[in-house]
Motif scaffolding. Structure first.
Motif, PDB file in Angstrom:
ATOM      1  N   THR A 251      -2.604   7.226  -2.803  1.00  0.00           N
ATOM      2  CA  THR A 251      -3.047   6.262  -3.811  1.00  0.00           C
ATOM      3  C   THR A 251      -1.900   5.325  -4.169  1.00  0.00           C
ATOM      4  O   THR A 251      -0.789   5.773  -4.430  1.00  0.00           O
ATOM      5  CB  THR A 251      -3.517   6.985  -5.089  1.00  0.00           C
ATOM      6  OG1 THR A 251      -4.610   7.838  -4.767  1.00  0.00           O
ATOM      7  CG2 THR A 251      -3.960   5.989  -6.151  1.00  0.00           C
ATOM      8  N   THR A 252      -2.162   4.038  -4.178  1.00  0.00           N
ATOM      9  CA  THR A 252      -1.177   3.070  -4.654  1.00  0.00           C
ATOM     10  C   THR A 252      -1.264   3.002  -6.169  1.00  0.00           C
ATOM     11  O   THR A 252      -2.359   2.935  -6.727  1.00  0.00           O
ATOM     12  CB  THR A 252      -1.448   1.680  -4.058  1.00  0.00           C
ATOM     13  OG1 THR A 252      -1.431   1.779  -2.632  1.00  0.00           O
ATOM     14  CG2 THR A 252      -0.380   0.680  -4.498  1.00  0.00           C
TER      15      THR A 252
ATOM     16  N   ALA B  93       0.636   9.302  -5.388  1.00  0.00           N
ATOM     17  CA  ALA B  93       1.224   8.446  -4.358  1.00  0.00           C
ATOM     18  C   ALA B  93       1.359   9.200  -3.041  1.00  0.00           C
ATOM     19  O   ALA B  93       1.109   8.642  -1.963  1.00  0.00           O
ATOM     20  CB  ALA B  93       2.577   7.922  -4.822  1.00  0.00           C
TER      21      ALA B  93
ATOM     22  N   ARG C  36      -8.244   4.229  -4.403  1.00  0.00           N
ATOM     23  CA  ARG C  36      -7.242   3.619  -3.526  1.00  0.00           C
ATOM     24  C   ARG C  36      -6.130   2.983  -4.346  1.00  0.00           C
ATOM     25  O   ARG C  36      -4.988   2.884  -3.891  1.00  0.00           O
ATOM     26  CB  ARG C  36      -7.907   2.566  -2.642  1.00  0.00           C
ATOM     27  CG  ARG C  36      -8.852   3.143  -1.604  1.00  0.00           C
ATOM     28  CD  ARG C  36      -9.526   2.046  -0.803  1.00  0.00           C
ATOM     29  NE  ARG C  36      -8.530   1.204  -0.109  1.00  0.00           N
ATOM     30  CZ  ARG C  36      -8.832   0.062   0.484  1.00  0.00           C
ATOM     31  NH1 ARG C  36     -10.092  -0.380   0.453  1.00  0.00           N
ATOM     32  NH2 ARG C  36      -7.899  -0.636   1.094  1.00  0.00           N
ATOM     33  N   LEU C  37      -6.466   2.539  -5.561  1.00  0.00           N
ATOM     34  CA  LEU C  37      -5.483   1.903  -6.440  1.00  0.00           C
ATOM     35  C   LEU C  37      -5.673   2.434  -7.847  1.00  0.00           C
ATOM     36  O   LEU C  37      -6.798   2.537  -8.338  1.00  0.00           O
ATOM     37  CB  LEU C  37      -5.675   0.383  -6.435  1.00  0.00           C
ATOM     38  CG  LEU C  37      -4.858  -0.425  -7.453  1.00  0.00           C
ATOM     39  CD1 LEU C  37      -3.363  -0.307  -7.163  1.00  0.00           C
ATOM     40  CD2 LEU C  37      -5.284  -1.891  -7.446  1.00  0.00           C
TER      41      LEU C  37
ATOM     42  N   ALA D   6       0.838  -1.192   0.000  1.00  0.00           N
ATOM     43  CA  ALA D   6       0.000   0.000   0.000  1.00  0.00           C
ATOM     44  C   ALA D   6       0.874   1.243   0.000  1.00  0.00           C
ATOM     45  O   ALA D   6       1.904   1.301   0.678  1.00  0.00           O
ATOM     46  CB  ALA D   6      -0.910   0.001   1.224  1.00  0.00           C
ATOM     47  N   GLY D   7       0.474   2.240  -0.790  1.00  0.00           N
ATOM     48  CA  GLY D   7       1.201   3.501  -0.844  1.00  0.00           C
ATOM     49  C   GLY D   7       2.398   3.504  -1.754  1.00  0.00           C
ATOM     50  O   GLY D   7       3.080   4.524  -1.886  1.00  0.00           O
ATOM     51  N   SER D   8       2.683   2.387  -2.418  1.00  0.00           N
ATOM     52  CA  SER D   8       3.847   2.306  -3.298  1.00  0.00           C
ATOM     53  C   SER D   8       3.488   2.752  -4.709  1.00  0.00           C
ATOM     54  O   SER D   8       2.330   2.791  -5.100  1.00  0.00           O
ATOM     55  CB  SER D   8       4.390   0.876  -3.345  1.00  0.00           C
ATOM     56  OG  SER D   8       3.441  -0.007  -3.926  1.00  0.00           O
TER      57      SER D   8
END
Length: 344
Positions: free
Chosen positions: A222-223, A218, A191-192, A64-66
């Motif tokens: 947002t991933t 990011a 979220r993605l 997550a977050g990458s």
């Protein structure tokens, strides 16, 4: 969703290690819980009719977050993997979880939280860019129609298409179509975000703008899963990377660790190119290459000072002596044994 815009583990691992998956505690090898990942696949496999094996036992973890770069030559299985993650095609075996839910079974619950641009956007050519986005937004049952115009205006502005928003989509360049597809994916907070070659067709300035946008997304939480054939793009914008070849995962992990895992090159700058090359070979260095006033070779296992001393003793005028850091391209070639096919 073919042609439409729609709503890892952090340590470097070998293909053999990856097939073992996570530990019994459900953690990746850096101690991160699988619950912290937005994408997790285990043994994901896709075999087409006729026996073609497109994806073979994929174990993938997207933290997550990458900003997660997805690399591989033509036919490596990247797009097939993305299509399975988005619920567009069924896997032959194995599992895929996106945002903690199984796909494709939970597609209706997951996709409203996912923005995707896969294999280029599908647009209504007879409609303007703005009207295309209005259509996309209206197709989202969770979108509030009272704020539709504001969302579309903000998305157009974010990708730099405000001035061209009234032009019919069929008159858009390839780069403008890519921007419009990205705007469609950004109509709602996601979220993605899944992007397949997002800078395809863009000029250098447009590429820089999209990279800046990805970094901004990011930062906002947002991933981003980004498939690209541009290795320098992955190095500039991604925090993590996975490399696929012939349907199998070769490695995944932080970009810096992956590049660091490949050996750099010893580079000697000298006007005495021929003598320098001869001395390096006499010292047992492999893959000696002379180019202009630079002579490079694989770094030796022993003390580099000994190599430098041998050059000086032989009368070579050494103007520069250093080991250059390996690039992601060096790591890719070392891992796959092949060059990178820009057809992606």
């Amino acid at each position: 969703m073919d042609g439409t815009s729609a709503t890892g583990q952090t340590g470097r691992t070998s293909a053999t290690e990856e097939t073992r998956g996570t530990s019994a505690t459900g953690q990746t090898r850096d101690g991160r819980s699988e619950g912290d990942a937005v994408v997790v696949t285990r043994g994901l496999t896709k075999r087409y009719r006729g026996g073609q094996l497109a994806v073979d036992g994929l174990h993938l973890t997207v933290p997550a977050g990458s900003v997660f770069g997805f690399l591989g030559p033509n036919g490596s299985g990247k797009t097939t993997t993305i299509r399975m993650l988005m619920g567009l095609i069924e896997p032959t075996s194995g599992t895929a979880h996106v945002l903690g839910r199984p796909m494709p079974r939970s597609a209706r619950a997951v996709l409203p939280h996912v923005g995707a641009l896969i294999e280029g956007p599908a647009l209504y050519g007879f409609l303007s860019g703005r009207d295309n986005l209005l259509r996309y937004d209206a197709a989202d049952p969770t979108a509030d129609p009272r704020t539709r115009t504001a969302r579309v205006t903000a998305a157009l502005d974010r990708v730099g298409l405000t001035a061209a928003s009234g032009k019919k989509a069929r008159a858009y360049s390839l780069g403008m179509k890519q921007r419009l597809g990205l705007a469609a994916a950004l109509l709602r907070p996601r979220r993605l975000l899944v992007l397949d070659e997002p800078t395809n067709g863009l000029d250098p300035q447009g590429m820089r703008e999209i990279r800046a946008l990805v970094r901004e997304l990011a930062t906002d939480g947002t991933t981003v899963l980004l498939s690209s054939h541009l290795l320098d793009e992955i190095e500039q914008v991604c925090t993590h990377v996975a490399v696929m070849a012939r349907g199998r995962l070769i490695t995944q992990g932080p970009v810096a660790e992956l590049a660091a895992g490949a050996r750099g090159r010893l580079v000697v700058t000298t006007p005495d190119r021929a003598d320098a090359a001869r001395v390096l070979k006499e010292q047992g260095l492999a893959d000696v290459v002379a180019d202009g006033d630079r002579v490079s070779a694989e770094p030796p296992a022993r003390d580099l000072a000994e190599v430098n001393a041998a050059l000086v003793t032989a009368g070579v005028r050494v103007r520069g002596f250093a080991v250059e850091r390996a690039s992601l391209e060096d790591a890719f070639v070392a891992l796959t044994g092949e060059g990178f096919d820009v057809a992606g």
